[in-house]
Write an enzyme that holds these catalytic residues in place. Structure first.
Site, PDB file in Angstrom:
ATOM      1  N   CYS A 287       0.811  -1.218   0.000  1.00 19.91           N
ATOM      2  CA  CYS A 287       0.000   0.000   0.000  1.00 19.91           C
ATOM      3  C   CYS A 287       0.844   1.267   0.000  1.00 19.91           C
ATOM      4  O   CYS A 287       0.468   2.282  -0.612  1.00 19.91           O
ATOM      5  CB  CYS A 287      -0.959  -0.011   1.187  1.00 19.91           C
ATOM      6  SG  CYS A 287      -0.158  -0.098   2.808  1.00 19.91           S
TER       7      CYS A 287
ATOM      8  N   HIS B   8      -2.158   0.408   7.182  1.00 22.89           N
ATOM      9  CA  HIS B   8      -2.464   0.782   5.800  1.00 22.89           C
ATOM     10  C   HIS B   8      -1.997   2.208   5.542  1.00 22.89           C
ATOM     11  O   HIS B   8      -1.805   2.996   6.480  1.00 22.89           O
ATOM     12  CB  HIS B   8      -3.979   0.666   5.572  1.00 22.89           C
ATOM     13  CG  HIS B   8      -4.395   0.746   4.139  1.00 22.89           C
ATOM     14  ND1 HIS B   8      -3.813  -0.009   3.146  1.00 22.89           N
ATOM     15  CD2 HIS B   8      -5.354   1.499   3.524  1.00 22.89           C
ATOM     16  CE1 HIS B   8      -4.393   0.263   1.992  1.00 22.89           C
ATOM     17  NE2 HIS B   8      -5.327   1.185   2.194  1.00 22.89           N
TER      18      HIS B   8
ATOM     19  N   ASP C  22      -7.967   5.857  -1.986  1.00 25.81           N
ATOM     20  CA  ASP C  22      -7.186   4.669  -1.629  1.00 25.81           C
ATOM     21  C   ASP C  22      -6.742   3.973  -2.909  1.00 25.81           C
ATOM     22  O   ASP C  22      -7.460   3.120  -3.453  1.00 25.81           O
ATOM     23  CB  ASP C  22      -8.028   3.725  -0.773  1.00 25.81           C
ATOM     24  CG  ASP C  22      -7.176   2.635  -0.111  1.00 25.81           C
ATOM     25  OD1 ASP C  22      -6.014   2.486  -0.518  1.00 25.81           O
ATOM     26  OD2 ASP C  22      -7.676   1.952   0.793  1.00 25.81           O
TER      27      ASP C  22
END
Length: 643
Positions: A414, A456, A472
């Site tokens: 991520c 994250h 995201d």
């Protein structure tokens, strides 16, 4: 025993194994924290004393004791810096406790060992306050009490009977412990607090992000925090737990951005979600609330917090102990819709001379659109359609890390996607920044568990009149584009359902322990006392309630111990057991008849049991009325078995 040792102070041979057990149960867990040389020395002393016990215990020569004490003190002085330290104190206590076994001359020396063991038991709470630690301490306390009973009771009494006796004493003390726990005035902060510099390093989010930093947490199953929702449970897409916001990039890592310690310009929409968050210690300052909370919550221990204009909630001091907060968060919000010029300019900065291909790609999109939303969609589409992979094992990136990721490796976690997305947005003239935190959670027994593996990183872009919008980019990667490392991790977390169920149940028990035992703070005590009708309790009123309740408890215990009909004489109790056994076979045993009279009567009425009864009667009378050494209780019990 020396000639000057009184008989009452003689240390019996059967007591030594119990003293060895006391040292073992109180010192063994410290082997995880103490230096190897100390653990080895303590174990060697225990083995030597055990060997001596089997061959005949003798007090160690003075010169050897002086040598061992001196060597141990020198080792502690050299190993611990500074010397004024709780770990040095524990090491010294272990050393003295073990070496005391080498000079057991009388019962007094054994009592010193037992007393030191009580103090050593308490030191385990410096390292852990879990259920397992508490259970081990209860076991250790039982052994310590049993050893103390052994010093003053029948040396022939079986070990199981000693443990039963110790358990009975512990149960009798339990009401007093509960009363002290409930009514003793609580203090803010943990009772077993440690200096901040001695904290064990914690895993979790850090104050910077570089390639691979969050991927390392993906395999960490430790709990970051627990959440209990009160009015409604948010949707999975709303479970973003906000941590540090990063806006400065030096070509290697992202770090904190421009922020001011004032509340954010937050427009709240809809109803808030009310929840309680129990945060595990992570030795950092941020508090991971769900997006978006408008102000710091009220806490029970006077902890000072602040929230900056980036919506990051932090404490003035690092979180070094478990904390509990009650939040009101608004999943539907508008943040900083009228950002300052300085804020926008700061979140457009890029280091010169880096990632020319990525910058060219973003500037090429400007020929098609300058709308920030459409530019963000172009970047997300690039990730979705460009053959990018989601992997825990990305390749090493070079000086132009974003270029290497976007055009060469096309695989990352991520933080790779968030970093590349923010670069593209800034290159296209859209203010953007990275937010680190946690996403998601696992429901377990009425609350959500968020683990370190849920760490994250995502991005935010600023749109005029709309403020900061969450994007995201990792979600753009198609599920089929996850590589073997991610699939193996997912399989590992989904296999062995019974193990997962067992883990979840144990964690639920641990959560109740944390909330209701370790988390019993002044606020909870106030609520408890208010429910009992004690309004606005003070130290004086709490002390009065504690004294009265413990006095009542003591009177009830005394009344139970000395209740009518309770037999305290072991010999008489054994004789009554024999009488009840005889009455089952039709032999009348009047309570006024003496043991010898009963045995003589049975010679004519029941001659088959008369010899066994006569022997037991002789032992009972010798135990109750004889001079010299009375027969041991074990001898009486053996005679009872033959009746």
């Amino acid at each position: 025993m020396t000639a000057s040792t009184p008989y009452a102070q003689v240390l019996r041979h059967a007591s030594l194994p119990w003293l060895l057990a006391v040292v073992f149960v109180t010192a063994a867990p410290h082997a995880l924290h103490q230096p190897v040389w100390l653990v080895t020395a303590a174990a060697g002393v225990l083995a030597a004393v055990l060997w001596q016990w089997r061959r005949g215990y003798k007090v160690t020569q003075p010169w050897l004791k002086i040598l061992l004490v001196s060597g141990g003190l020198v080792g502690i002085l050299l190993h611990y810096r500074p010397l004024i330290d709780y770990e040095a104190g524990i090491a010294l206590l272990i050393l003295m406790l073990a070496l005391k076994l080498l000079e057991l001359k009388s019962r007094r020396d054994a009592v010193i060992v037992v007393t030191l063991a009580h103090f050593l038991l308490l030191t385990h709470f410096f390292y852990s306050q879990s259920i397992v630690t508490a259970a081990w301490l209860v076991l250790g306390l039982l052994v310590v009490i049993a050893a103390l009973v052994r010093l003053y009771e029948d040396p022939e009494r079986p070990g199981v009977a000693l443990l039963v006796h110790a358990s009975r004493l512990l149960v009798q003390a339990m009401p007093f412990m509960v009363l002290l726990y409930l009514f003793f005035p609580r203090i803010n902060g943990p009772l077993w607090g440690l200096p901040q510099e001695k904290l064990i390093a914690r895993t979790g989010l850090t104050d910077s992000i570089n390639p691979g930093s969050i991927a390392e947490l993906a395999m960490n199953d430790e709990i970051a925090f627990r959440v209990q929702f009160h009015n409604q449970v948010p949707l999975p897409r709303q479970l973003y737990w906000r941590g540090p916001v990063m806006g400065f990039y030096d070509g290697m890592a992202w770090r904190g951005g421009y922020s001011v310690n004032i509340p954010p310009e937050l427009e709240r929409r809809g109803n808030p979600i009310i929840y309680t968050l129990t945060l595990e210690p992570h030795n950092q300052n941020w508090i991971l609330a769900m997006e978006m909370t408008p102000r710091p919550p009220e806490v029970e221990d006077g902890m000072r917090m602040r929230i900056n204009n980036a919506g990051v909630l932090t404490s003035f001091q690092p979180i070094t102990s478990r904390k509990r907060f009650t939040f009101a968060s608004y999943p539907d919000y508008r943040l900083d819709a009228q950002a300052s010029t300085t804020m926008r300019r700061t979140n457009l900065q890029l280091p010169r001379g880096l990632n020319p291909r990525a910058s060219a790609l973003a500037k090429g999109w400007l020929g098609e659109t300058r709308d920030p939303r459409q530019l963000a969609n172009r970047a997300v589409a690039w990730f979705r359609q460009g053959g990018f992979r989601y992997t825990l094992e990305p390749q090493v990136l070079g000086q132009h890390a974003v270029d290497d990721f976007l055009f060469e490796t096309r695989g990352g976690f991520c933080e790779h996607y968030a970093s590349a997305f923010v670069w593209l947005m800034r290159a296209a003239g859209v203010p953007a920044r990275i937010v680190a935190g946690y996403h998601g959670g696992e429901f377990n027994a009425g609350y959500f568990v968020v683990r370190q593996s849920d760490a994250h990183a995502w991005a935010e872009i600023w749109v005029e009149n709309e403020g900061w919008l969450r994007v995201d980019p990792t979600a753009a990667v198609p599920p089929e584009m996850t590589d073997e490392s991610v699939r193996n991790l997912a399989a590992a977390t989904q296999s062995d359902d019974w193990l997962i169920a067992l883990r979840n149940r144990w964690e639920a028990i641990g959560n109740h322990w944390n909330q209701w035992v370790l988390g019993y703070n002044p606020a909870q005590q106030y609520d408890f006392l208010s429910a009992l009708g004690l309004r606005k309790p003070t130290w004086r009123s709490l002390s009065a309630v504690l004294i009265m309740s413990m006095t009542l408890c003591l009177l009830l215990l005394v009344a139970w111990v000395f209740r009518p009909g309770r037999e305290t004489d072991p010999a008489r109790r054994i004789w009554r057991q024999a009488c009840r056994r005889l009455e089952k076979y039709g032999i009348v045993c009047p309570p006024w008849e003496s043991p010898h009279a009963l045995s003589r009567r049975l010679e004519t009425e029941a001659p088959h049991v008369a010899p066994a009864v006569r022997r037991l009667a002789t032992l009972v009378c010798a135990a109750r009325y004889g001079n010299g050494n009375p027969p041991a209780n074990a001898v009486l019990r053996a005679a009872l078995k033959s009746v």
